[in-house]
Design an enzyme around this catalytic site. Structure first.
Site, short mmCIF file in Angstrom:
data_model
loop_
_atom_site.label_atom_id
_atom_site.label_comp_id
_atom_site.label_asym_id
_atom_site.label_seq_id
_atom_site.Cartn_x
_atom_site.Cartn_y
_atom_site.Cartn_z
N HIS A 111 24.81 38.55 51.38
CA HIS A 111 25.85 37.68 50.76
C HIS A 111 27.06 38.66 50.15
O HIS A 111 27.87 38.21 49.61
CB HIS A 111 25.42 36.75 49.75
CG HIS A 111 24.26 36.10 50.36
ND1 HIS A 111 24.40 35.04 51.32
CD2 HIS A 111 22.77 35.96 50.02
CE1 HIS A 111 23.28 34.50 51.81
NE2 HIS A 111 22.29 34.95 50.90
N ARG A 153 41.41 33.58 41.12
CA ARG A 153 41.58 34.98 40.43
C ARG A 153 41.95 35.85 41.81
O ARG A 153 42.05 35.35 42.76
CB ARG A 153 40.15 35.30 39.92
CG ARG A 153 39.25 35.54 40.86
CD ARG A 153 37.72 36.37 40.49
NE ARG A 153 36.64 35.88 41.14
CZ ARG A 153 36.30 36.80 42.13
NH1 ARG A 153 37.16 37.47 42.87
NH2 ARG A 153 35.20 36.30 43.00
#
Length: 991
Positions: A224, A280
């Site tokens: 991941h 972000r």
């Protein structure tokens, strides 16, 4: 999204300092973007992260308390570190999506470079973000109560806090692991479940506000963690790409999104599902920058202050990013990134950088761009082949193998999540042994034991690649056996090292204490916290004439204790000659240590504290080939530090020759009672045919204090260390903990009788913060007081006329003293406050014998050429050129020029002006009493004309103030100084 134009200059007026609340590569990225915009920056670093590149690149750096990631998650520490800043950039990870941090910034008056806190509350919580997407009709991966599922952290990103779970019995353990990982990375251990969609591609849409800038494919992942990103995402049908963009834009519009952000999706065939929003900057923003030509970090900073941004994307082909990750710790002995057309490397690494394992594994990002994807991938393969890293294990070999395959259109399961430990080779190497349950690999002359299970598939002599199967057993079952270790056992090699580091010499220590002194190591220990010594194992270069055992015993550290420690919590070079070793003389090895530490001080811009007791050069060293020794570079290297970093010299006992030269190079000299300082000791004096003297006769303090050599005289070495620590604090920033005397006392500090003297030092102590005054050279040039003080915690240089000495007139010595002090303040960006009460310069035949013309104009020239903030307070007399010198040249030069009610101004003293201007009229009055009365009348009239209120009425000064209000003028009207990198002045005059 184009707004009215703002020039770079106007942006700089708004921005003073930006705090970069992150570390590593992203901190470097933000610091560079800020520098391009002319924004000054403050960095933060944990106690074990001081050598990171971002610490050096910022204009200022603040040490956080603690080790590893935790300090970067400490909201209170970060907000305190932002003192003096106006904005905070959170980077990615850590607190970048933390609404509480954004609110704390706002409460402290800081602009948070990112979305509003309420938007972070919503989008930073992945569960709420999924609910929002669903409410807008965007497909989502709801948990249907069946397996497989994905456990995901509510906060953060970067693949942390994520686990695939295929069986119900594995769910509890997966949740526990995800919680622990998320808490360590983001400070929040909340997790949630969603349906696992596989196979699928991971596609992201880049937002700036509500505008879509482009998309990218991030499917190539391992555990991941994204490894390769491609922009734009390949093999997307135009209708599907449009749908993804519209979905992302709809989410942005729903929350009135501002700033830079990313919406992530899983794509399977012609279908897609919402994953999450990252409100972000993302690690992979670089590939979008390369294909659009839009600098996203610059855009963030401009948007934060309403600047001009142009979001018209360019069509620049395709871009590929690969992440160079460390796979272990170590020190980079070589780090050579590739170069060439279309190649960009973002990194915080450099040769010599010590790579730890506490932080994110990202070492560098290799970003390549080409006219099309084939060209970009070709360049990426070539660049990876050129990327050379030694000293730290990385995934470069793995990436080379990965990009050798056809990766276009790959799904998230393309890279099988197989461990590189256990039954597979963790690195490329040669099989040198096969042992029960283990295969031994050799690489780069190091042997690595790999635990295996099942049938071994390799033989001794085989060469294996990283990831190659070594045995056919289940790798997960081949865990390393825990070996019981006696943690208190000291191995022989360590015992030898510990013995050599025992520097205690009881006989010498007792002798030193008996004379009232302290050892070199005691002084260093008192001055510094966390001191690390360089060259402690060095011995005198005398092996040709003495045994090794004797040198180890009698010449530890070659007579110089040197290293880096923390003084007042900030790093500092500290070194001390050891008079108990060969009389503190300068030898070959301790010269080398000085050179090493001086170079570090220059490189890291660290202040230096030097304990200089000793006798100069050492003739007894034999292990060298020098003849004259005049090619020694230590004196030159130390002198070059002048004006770059604060230099503090401390001396107790005898300090002659070379030691005195180093001492005299320092900005400030602190001398202990009984010290002797001389350019030559008794032996040199006698050798020069100049007579025979005792050491005590050469340069005692009753000579060196009044002549200005010594800045501060103290009673003991303990007091000397305390003064050194206090002195350095003035160059280490403001303090928040301060108090002051009742300022109404200042209303009575100046006598109502204008001819009466008063105690200027008592006045200064009242004006400044309590216990904050450090006067320099008090015994020299006594007509002017020069002192470092604080006002509301802010460090300030202060000069003041002393009416008790020559009526406050400025003589040659006082002018020299003031000129050098102004240089010191200017070099290190300390603002200056001048307290003026002077009838002018000292005049007359005796004064001219002291070269008054040159010395007094030195003060004028220096004052006219400093650029730190300067404030003038006229206490009483401000007459003639002396007053102008106290005002840095003119009443219009200071940032403020104010007077107390007792102020009186004129081109020369009142009495003298009346006598000269009205001599004929006064001489015509025969009666002495009548003549005196007429003189007094004229003086009174001149006083009324030159009194402060009248001068202010024609705006020659800014105001006449209540003395009790002086501190408010200093704290408000004296502008902040800007921190600097490198030298402002070539050096600080030693005189």
């Amino acid at each position: 999204m184009r707004r009215p134009s703002h020039t770079k200059r106007s942006l700089r007026r708004k921005i003073f300092v930006l705090l970069v609340a992150n570390r590593g590569e992203v901190a470097v990225r933000v610091l560079r973007a800020a520098a391009d915009l002319g924004i000054r920056t403050t960095a933060v670093y944990s106690e074990d992260d001081a050598d990171s590149l971002h610490v050096r690149m910022a204009d200022h750096a603040v040490r956080l308390t603690g080790h590893g990631p935790l300090p970067y998650l400490d909201v209170d520490q970060l907000v305190r570190a932002a003192d003096g800043c106006v904005a905070v950039h959170p980077g990615w990870g850590f607190l970048s999506e933390n609404a509480s941090f954004a609110r704390a910034c706002a409460a402290a008056g800081l602009t948070f470079v990112g979305p509003r806190p309420e938007v972070l509350d919503l989008l930073g919580d992945k569960r709420r973000a999924r609910e929002l997407a669903g409410s807008l009709g965007v497909p989502t991966l709801d948990d249907l109560g069946t397996f497989p599922v994905m456990v995901k952290a509510v906060s953060g990103g970067g693949g942390k806090g994520m686990r695939e779970v295929h069986r119900a019995e594995d769910l509890d353990e997966a949740i526990a692991r995800c919680r622990a990982e998320a808490l360590a990375a983001f400070g929040n251990d909340d997790v949630y479940l969603e349906r696992l969609l596989t196979p699928a591609r991971h596609v992201e849409v880049q937002l700036v506000g509500t505008t879509v800038l482009g998309d990218r494919d991030c499917s190539l992942q391992r555990g991941h963690q994204k490894l390769v990103e491609i922009a734009p995402a390949p093999l997307l049908e135009p209708s599907l790409r449009k749908a993804l963009h519209e979905a992302a834009s709809a989410i942005a519009r729903a929350v009135d999104y501002t700033g830079v952000g990313t919406v992530e999706f899983l794509v399977s065939g012609d279908d897609f599902a919402f994953l999450e929003v990252n409100p972000r900057l993302q690690v992979e923003h670089t590939v979008t920058e390369q294909v659009t030509g839009v600098d996203l970090v610059r855009t963030q900073l401009l948007l934060a202050w309403g600047g001009d941004v142009d979001l018209t994307p360019a069509d620049r082909g395709s871009a590929v990013q690969v992440r160079i990750n460390q796979t272990g710790g170590g020190t980079l002995t070589a780090f050579q990134p590739p170069t060439g057309p279309g190649i960009r490397v973002d990194t915080h690494a450099y040769p010599g950088y010590r790579v730890g394992t506490r932080f994110d594994a990202l070492l560098a990002k290799l970003v390549v761009q080409g006219d099309d994807l084939d060209m970009a991938l070709g360049r990426a393969r070539r660049a990876l082949a050129e990327f050379h890293v030694d000293g730290v294990p990385t995934n470069i070999e793995f990436l080379r193998g990965l990009l050798a395959q056809d990766i276009i259109g790959a799904h998230t399961g393309f890279i099988t999540d197989e461990p590189t430990s256990g039954s597979r080779a963790p690195l490329s190497g040669t099989v040198v042994a096969i042992e029960p349950g283990a295969v031994v690999l050799e690489a780069m002359k190091m042997q690595h034991v790999v635990r295996v299970s099942g049938t071994v598939l390799v033989s001794v002599g085989d060469t294996v690649a990283e990831g190659q199967a070594l045995a056919d057993g289940d790798a997960g079952a081949a865990a390393d056996e825990e070996v019981a270790v006696d943690l208190d056992h000291v191995r022989p090699d360590l015992a030898e090292v510990l013995a050599r580091h025992d520097f205690s010499r009881p006989g010498m220590e007792e002798k030193r204490h008996a004379s009232g002194g302290r050892t070199a190591r005691e002084n260093i220990a008192d001055l510094c916290e966390d001191f690390v010594e360089y060259g402690g194992l060095a011995i005198a270069a005398q092996r040709q004439r003495r045994s090794l055992e004797d040198l180890i015993e009698r010449t530890p550290a070659d007579g110089m204790v040197a290293g880096i420690g923390r003084v007042n919590g900030r790093r500092c070079v500290a070194m001390s000659y050891d008079y108990a070793v060969l009389a503190g003389t300068q030898g070959v090895r301790n010269h080398a240590k000085k050179d090493r530490l001086f170079a570090l001080a220059a490189q890291e811009q660290l202040p230096v504290v030097l304990f200089a007791e000793g006798g100069g050069g050492r003739p007894g060293d034999s292990d060298h080939s020098m003849v004259s020794g005049l090619d020694c570079g230590s004196f030159h290297a130390f002198a070059q530090l002048s004006g770059l970093v604060p230099l503090v010299g401390v001396v107790a006992g005898r300090c002659f020759a070379g030691n005195a030269v180093l001492l005299g190079t320092c900005d400030v000299i602190i001398a202990v009672e009984g010290a002797n300082i001389g350019m030559g000791g008794p032996a040199m004096i006698e050798g020069g045919g100049l007579g025979v003297f005792r050491p005590e006769d050469v340069g005692p303090l009753d000579v060196q204090v009044p002549n200005g050599v010594v800045d501060v005289a103290v009673a003991s070495e303990e007091e000397a260390v305390a003064v050194a620590r206090k002195y350095l604090a003035y160059f280490q920033g403001s303090t928040s903990d301060w108090e002051c005397a009742d300022q109404r006392r200042l209303r009575h500090a100046i006598p109502e009788n204008r001819l009466r003297a008063y105690n200027i030092r008592a006045l200064i102590e009242t004006l400044a913060d309590t216990d904050s005054v450090l006067e320099l050279r008090s015994g020299f040039g006594r007509g002017i007081v020069t002192a470092l003080v604080r006002v509301e915690g802010r460090p300030i240089g202060l000069i003041a006329n002393d009416p008790a000495v020559l009526g406050g007139a400025i003589d040659a010595d006082a002018a020299d003293k003031a000129a050098r002090f102004l240089q010191l303040c200017d070099a290190f960006d300390l603002p200056v406050v001048s307290l003026c009460d002077t009838p002018g310069f000292m005049v007359g035949p005796d004064a001219e014998r002291t070269a008054t013309v040159r010395h007094l104009t030195r003060m004028v020239v220096t004052g006219a050429n400093i650029d730190v903030p300067f404030g003038l307070v006229v206490l009483r007399k401000a007459y003639g050129l002396g007053a102008q010198a106290m005002a840095a040249g003119s009443l219009k030069v200071p940032q403020f020029a104010i007077s107390w009610p007792t102020g009186e101004f004129g081109p020369m003293g009142l009495e003298g002006a009346v006598r000269l201007g009205y001599r004929r009229e006064l001489d015509a009055i025969a009666d002495p009493g009548e003549r005196q009365a007429r003189f007094d009348q004229m003086v009174a009239a001149a006083y009324e004309h030159g009194k402060a209120l009248n001068v202010a009425s024609v705006f020659e000064i800014d105001d006449v103030v209540d003395p009790a209000d002086t501190r408010r003028w200093i704290s408000t009207a004296l502008a902040p100084t800007t921190s600097r990198s490198g030298k402002k002045r070539p050096f600080i005059d030693t005189w």
